[in-house]
Design a protein around this motif. Structure first.
Motif, PDB file in Angstrom:
ATOM      1  N   CYS A 101     -62.778 -17.647  77.287  1.00 25.79           N
ATOM      2  CA  CYS A 101     -64.130 -18.007  77.493  1.00 25.79           C
ATOM      3  C   CYS A 101     -64.711 -19.229  76.996  1.00 25.79           C
ATOM      4  O   CYS A 101     -65.528 -19.985  77.718  1.00 25.79           O
ATOM      5  CB  CYS A 101     -65.040 -16.826  77.387  1.00 25.79           C
ATOM      6  SG  CYS A 101     -64.859 -15.403  78.428  1.00 25.79           S
ATOM      7  N   GLN A 102     -64.259 -19.830  76.087  1.00 25.13           N
ATOM      8  CA  GLN A 102     -64.537 -20.980  75.207  1.00 25.13           C
ATOM      9  C   GLN A 102     -63.398 -21.916  75.285  1.00 25.13           C
ATOM     10  O   GLN A 102     -63.747 -23.016  75.046  1.00 25.13           O
ATOM     11  CB  GLN A 102     -65.053 -20.508  73.627  1.00 25.13           C
ATOM     12  CG  GLN A 102     -66.031 -19.508  73.741  1.00 25.13           C
ATOM     13  CD  GLN A 102     -66.455 -19.138  72.278  1.00 25.13           C
ATOM     14  OE1 GLN A 102     -65.759 -19.416  71.395  1.00 25.13           O
ATOM     15  NE2 GLN A 102     -67.731 -18.454  72.306  1.00 25.13           N
ATOM     16  N   LYS A 103     -62.348 -21.575  75.374  1.00 28.86           N
ATOM     17  CA  LYS A 103     -61.140 -22.447  75.256  1.00 28.86           C
ATOM     18  C   LYS A 103     -60.386 -22.531  76.508  1.00 28.86           C
ATOM     19  O   LYS A 103     -60.314 -21.864  77.160  1.00 28.86           O
ATOM     20  CB  LYS A 103     -60.128 -21.996  74.201  1.00 28.86           C
ATOM     21  CG  LYS A 103     -58.748 -22.787  74.154  1.00 28.86           C
ATOM     22  CD  LYS A 103     -57.826 -22.205  73.325  1.00 28.86           C
ATOM     23  CE  LYS A 103     -56.652 -23.020  73.396  1.00 28.86           C
ATOM     24  NZ  LYS A 103     -55.365 -22.421  73.787  1.00 28.86           N
ATOM     25  N   THR A 104     -60.108 -23.947  76.720  1.00 27.97           N
ATOM     26  CA  THR A 104     -59.399 -24.012  77.985  1.00 27.97           C
ATOM     27  C   THR A 104     -57.912 -24.016  77.449  1.00 27.97           C
ATOM     28  O   THR A 104     -57.342 -24.338  76.847  1.00 27.97           O
ATOM     29  CB  THR A 104     -59.485 -25.782  78.522  1.00 27.97           C
ATOM     30  OG1 THR A 104     -61.002 -25.783  78.792  1.00 27.97           O
ATOM     31  CG2 THR A 104     -58.825 -25.926  79.504  1.00 27.97           C
ATOM     32  N   ALA A 119     -62.712  -7.563  80.448  1.00 24.79           N
ATOM     33  CA  ALA A 119     -63.045  -8.428  79.374  1.00 24.79           C
ATOM     34  C   ALA A 119     -63.569  -9.829  80.120  1.00 24.79           C
ATOM     35  O   ALA A 119     -64.399 -10.723  79.640  1.00 24.79           O
ATOM     36  CB  ALA A 119     -61.754  -9.049  78.854  1.00 24.79           C
ATOM     37  N   ILE A 120     -63.644  -9.866  81.633  1.00 25.94           N
ATOM     38  CA  ILE A 120     -64.263 -10.984  82.281  1.00 25.94           C
ATOM     39  C   ILE A 120     -65.867 -10.997  82.059  1.00 25.94           C
ATOM     40  O   ILE A 120     -66.507 -11.985  81.980  1.00 25.94           O
ATOM     41  CB  ILE A 120     -64.142 -10.970  83.798  1.00 25.94           C
ATOM     42  CG1 ILE A 120     -64.459 -12.389  84.553  1.00 25.94           C
ATOM     43  CG2 ILE A 120     -64.838  -9.900  84.440  1.00 25.94           C
ATOM     44  CD1 ILE A 120     -63.575 -13.353  84.046  1.00 25.94           C
ATOM     45  N   ALA A 130     -69.452 -19.007  82.869  1.00 30.25           N
ATOM     46  CA  ALA A 130     -68.930 -18.396  83.995  1.00 30.25           C
ATOM     47  C   ALA A 130     -68.310 -19.334  85.291  1.00 30.25           C
ATOM     48  O   ALA A 130     -67.349 -19.034  85.667  1.00 30.25           O
ATOM     49  CB  ALA A 130     -69.969 -17.564  84.626  1.00 30.25           C
ATOM     50  N   ARG A 131     -69.052 -20.311  85.462  1.00 31.70           N
ATOM     51  CA  ARG A 131     -68.372 -21.440  86.495  1.00 31.70           C
ATOM     52  C   ARG A 131     -67.126 -21.888  85.836  1.00 31.70           C
ATOM     53  O   ARG A 131     -66.142 -21.905  86.651  1.00 31.70           O
ATOM     54  CB  ARG A 131     -69.328 -22.473  86.627  1.00 31.70           C
ATOM     55  CG  ARG A 131     -70.519 -21.706  87.756  1.00 31.70           C
ATOM     56  CD  ARG A 131     -71.499 -22.979  87.975  1.00 31.70           C
ATOM     57  NE  ARG A 131     -72.308 -22.476  88.841  1.00 31.70           N
ATOM     58  CZ  ARG A 131     -73.583 -22.985  89.172  1.00 31.70           C
ATOM     59  NH1 ARG A 131     -73.919 -24.067  88.461  1.00 31.70           N
ATOM     60  NH2 ARG A 131     -74.429 -22.414  90.117  1.00 31.70           N
ATOM     61  N   GLN A 136     -61.336 -22.240  86.035  1.00 31.46           N
ATOM     62  CA  GLN A 136     -60.205 -22.326  85.392  1.00 31.46           C
ATOM     63  C   GLN A 136     -59.078 -21.192  85.904  1.00 31.46           C
ATOM     64  O   GLN A 136     -57.750 -21.531  86.001  1.00 31.46           O
ATOM     65  CB  GLN A 136     -60.030 -22.199  83.776  1.00 31.46           C
ATOM     66  CG  GLN A 136     -58.827 -22.624  83.062  1.00 31.46           C
ATOM     67  CD  GLN A 136     -58.956 -22.678  81.612  1.00 31.46           C
ATOM     68  OE1 GLN A 136     -59.912 -22.658  81.212  1.00 31.46           O
ATOM     69  NE2 GLN A 136     -58.129 -22.887  81.183  1.00 31.46           N
ATOM     70  N   ILE A 137     -59.706 -20.173  86.109  1.00 29.77           N
ATOM     71  CA  ILE A 137     -58.969 -18.929  86.606  1.00 29.77           C
ATOM     72  C   ILE A 137     -58.402 -19.574  88.064  1.00 29.77           C
ATOM     73  O   ILE A 137     -57.050 -19.477  88.385  1.00 29.77           O
ATOM     74  CB  ILE A 137     -59.647 -17.767  87.016  1.00 29.77           C
ATOM     75  CG1 ILE A 137     -59.767 -17.156  85.554  1.00 29.77           C
ATOM     76  CG2 ILE A 137     -59.140 -16.893  87.827  1.00 29.77           C
ATOM     77  CD1 ILE A 137     -60.910 -15.965  85.433  1.00 29.77           C
TER      78      ILE A 137
END
Length: 177
Positions: A101-104, A119-120, A130-131, A136-137
């Protein structure tokens, strides 16, 4: 307790059919159905919040080409690796200790499926987080492929609100959204 601290301190124990009054069994059944239905055979799979590898046997039945797991807990990643070896997952494996959630996350190729089981919800810290995670997903999936996942429901709390959670077999508290 923040998720990283909570999951690094989580003790893995042998579970029984009675753990969580059937809740865990219901969750596992739902996840098995999602994996069977939406993860194609011979898939390249990204498992966000992979934890200790509790879903590895479900994935093994799909004869994956590759498995990539990302989790915030280094202890969970270690246990996941032990399980991969024990069950002979028999595909390319890459495990990373990171907060998805914090790392690309590095994107070397697109995935046939992305799984994010319980986990989402951590992505819902804010609208921007969230965006970014959903974008990224989306960018990590091949065309016409999908994200599968399960999320807890906190009916009494609005979205983007931090809540305290206790799992049925653990007295400690964890913060999530």
């Amino acid at each position: 307790m923040v998720p990283e601290q909570y999951y690094n301190g989580r003790v893995d124990h042998q579970r029984t059919l009675h753990d969580g009054d059937g809740v865990r069994n219901t969750h596992n059944f739902i996840k098995a159905c999602l994996i069977q239905e939406y993860v194609p055979s011979r898939a390249h799979l990204l498992d966000l919040g992979c934890g200790q590898g509790g879903d590895l046997l479900k994935y093994k039945r799909k004869h994956l080409k590759s498995y990539r797991g990302i989790d915030v807990s280094h202890k969970a990643i270690e246990r996941n690796n032990e399980r991969i070896v024990a069950i002979n997952l028999n595909c390319r494996v890459r495990l990373e200790c990171a907060n998805f959630c914090q790392k690309t996350w590095e994107q070397t190729s697109a995935y046939d499926a992305i799984s994010c089981q319980f986990a989402i919800q951590y992505a819902f810290e804010s609208i921007d987080t969230a965006r970014r995670v959903i974008a990224q997903i989306s960018a990590s999936l091949k065309p016409d492929c999908c994200l599968i996942g399960t999320v807890p429901v906190h009916k009494e709390s609005p979205t983007y609100t931090q809540v305290v959670v206790k799992l049925p077999d653990d007295e400690r508290e964890c913060l999530e959204y």
